[in-house]
Motif scaffolding. Structure first.
Motif, PDB file in Angstrom:
ATOM      1  N   THR A   1      32.944  52.643  32.863  1.00 15.94           N
ATOM      2  CA  THR A   1      33.758  51.372  32.772  1.00 15.94           C
ATOM      3  C   THR A   1      34.788  51.049  33.735  1.00 15.94           C
ATOM      4  O   THR A   1      35.431  50.079  34.203  1.00 15.94           O
ATOM      5  N   GLY A   2      35.405  52.485  34.325  1.00 11.90           N
ATOM      6  CA  GLY A   2      36.324  52.328  35.399  1.00 11.90           C
ATOM      7  C   GLY A   2      35.604  52.342  36.844  1.00 11.90           C
ATOM      8  O   GLY A   2      36.512  52.690  37.765  1.00 11.90           O
ATOM      9  N   ALA A   3      34.275  52.336  36.942  1.00 16.07           N
ATOM     10  CA  ALA A   3      33.624  52.612  38.227  1.00 16.07           C
ATOM     11  C   ALA A   3      34.077  51.516  39.312  1.00 16.07           C
ATOM     12  O   ALA A   3      34.235  51.993  40.474  1.00 16.07           O
ATOM     13  N   VAL A   4      34.486  50.312  38.902  1.00 20.22           N
ATOM     14  CA  VAL A   4      34.530  49.429  40.034  1.00 20.22           C
ATOM     15  C   VAL A   4      35.785  49.537  40.393  1.00 20.22           C
ATOM     16  O   VAL A   4      36.247  49.684  41.743  1.00 20.22           O
ATOM     17  N   GLY A   5      37.015  49.705  39.541  1.00 14.75           N
ATOM     18  CA  GLY A   5      38.343  50.042  40.053  1.00 14.75           C
ATOM     19  C   GLY A   5      38.217  51.338  41.034  1.00 14.75           C
ATOM     20  O   GLY A   5      39.149  51.282  41.842  1.00 14.75           O
ATOM     21  N   ALA A   6      37.594  52.332  40.405  1.00 13.36           N
ATOM     22  CA  ALA A   6      37.722  53.777  41.222  1.00 13.36           C
ATOM     23  C   ALA A   6      36.852  53.450  42.707  1.00 13.36           C
ATOM     24  O   ALA A   6      37.398  53.879  43.540  1.00 13.36           O
ATOM     25  N   SER A   7      36.038  52.510  42.547  1.00 10.35           N
ATOM     26  CA  SER A   7      35.348  52.549  43.923  1.00 10.35           C
ATOM     27  C   SER A   7      36.060  51.659  45.024  1.00 10.35           C
ATOM     28  O   SER A   7      36.073  52.052  46.219  1.00 10.35           O
ATOM     29  N   LYS A   8      36.907  50.873  44.357  1.00 11.91           N
ATOM     30  CA  LYS A   8      37.870  50.281  45.376  1.00 11.91           C
ATOM     31  C   LYS A   8      38.783  51.129  45.982  1.00 11.91           C
ATOM     32  O   LYS A   8      39.505  50.732  47.054  1.00 11.91           O
ATOM     33  N   ALA A   9      39.264  52.112  45.113  1.00 10.85           N
ATOM     34  CA  ALA A   9      40.424  52.907  45.497  1.00 10.85           C
ATOM     35  C   ALA A   9      39.746  53.942  46.628  1.00 10.85           C
ATOM     36  O   ALA A   9      40.897  54.556  47.350  1.00 10.85           O
TER      37      ALA A   9
END
Length: 318
Positions: free
Chosen positions: A295-303
């Motif tokens: 579920t945190g993949a999108v946010g982590a990818s942007k970081a």
């Protein structure tokens, strides 16, 4: 090995990060002259697992960006047909499912095949991650389904998991599926080879109950490419700092113009190793190709952009 009128098919399954691709490569490396075709199912727009297997055999068909237990079933049937067209030079087929796949659909595809050379399922091997056993069962119905479907369990990461947990896991597996024996990763190649041996039973398929509606496990999956040079220290800090909302990261990275490295994060453990030569076709002109699950993949990818040596503000998510 002599040509077979019936081509054996072995299914290797297991939850995200359990060690399926590692086992497939070990089986291919210990095949004693047997020629095995491989179908590898992977999530993400850019398949990575196929490149990690391609060094061991030329007969690899990769089914990327989907799950064999839903929309890719037809692709699996086509892949099996393509490999059986080469049956005169193959001794068997190995199908590696994605970590989110219920192997029941694969069993059905093999059982109902209409290929020129008949196929026989000789076993479903489920790889069990001894470090993440409880977490996988707690969060994923499909992990339970993979246990139910097994003819053989391979216990992985036995050297790094707590010894007491490793000792207890076979008895806990037996509460769910008492028919399948469990072997440790050091014994896995011989145990799997015995399933593919010419004297093996022609069809070991057991009846696996159909899952109830809505049981399919879904997780957000994000494919990321980074075309800016990566800073090793920043990247390591980023990946080690991910929380439990990102359940898996796998991919290929390069630092300072060096060779591609395979990066794999499962739970809180991250490993790096030198990538096989065939992986170069995946990285190509990029400095990293990664697939993130959770579920945190999108946010982590942007970081990830903060991990480059020259932050440009460019969105690296593809």
């Amino acid at each position: 090995m002599a040509y077979r009128a019936v081509l054996p098919v072995l299914v290797i399954t297991g939850f995200l990060g359990s060690g399926k691709t590692t086992l497939v490569n070990r089986v291919l490396g210990g095949a004693d002259g047997a020629r095995l075709g491989v179908v590898v199912n992977d999530f993400g727009e850019i398949g990575i697992d196929g490149a990690l297997i391609a060094e061991s055999t030329d007969d690899v068909i990769e089914l990327a960006d989907g799950c064999l237990c839903c929309r890719n079933t037809g692709d699996l049937e086509a892949a099996l047909a393509a490999l059986t067209a080469q049956a005169h030079r193959l001794d068997g087929i190995v199908v590696e499912t994605s970590g989110l796949a219920d192997p029941t659909a694969v069993v059905e595809a093999v059982a109902n095949n209409r290929t020129d050379t008949p196929l026989a399922l000789v076993g479903v091997v489920t790889v069990i991650d001894c470090q993440e056993f409880d977490a996988n069962l707690r969060h994923a119905t499909v992990a339970y389904r993979q246990i139910v479907a097994a003819d053989l369990f391979v216990l992985s990461k036995t050297a790094v998991a707590p010894a007491a947990d490793v000792e207890l896991i076979p008895s806990r597996l037996a509460l769910i599926n008492s028919a399948a024996p469990a072997v440790r990763d050091g014994e896995a190649v011989d145990a799997v080879a015995s399933l593919l041996a010419p004297q093996a039973a022609p069809d070991r398929r057991r009846v696996v109950p159909e899952p109830e509606a809505g049981e399919h496990t879904t997780l957000p999956v994000v494919t990321v490419t980074v075309s800016e040079p990566l800073d090793r220290i920043r990247f390591t800090s980023w990946i080690d700092g991910l929380d439990s909302s990102v359940v898996r990261v796998k991919g290929l990275v390069t630092f300072d113009g060096g060779p591609p490295l395979v990066v794999d994060r499962v739970g809180a453990r991250t490993t790096f190793r030198l990538a096989p030569q065939a992986a170069g076709r995946v990285v190509q002109d990029n400095d990293a190709v990664l697939v993130l699950f959770g579920t945190g993949a999108v946010g982590a990818s942007k970081a990830l952009i903060a991990c480059t040596t020259r932050a440009s503000g460019k969105d690296v998510v593809t």
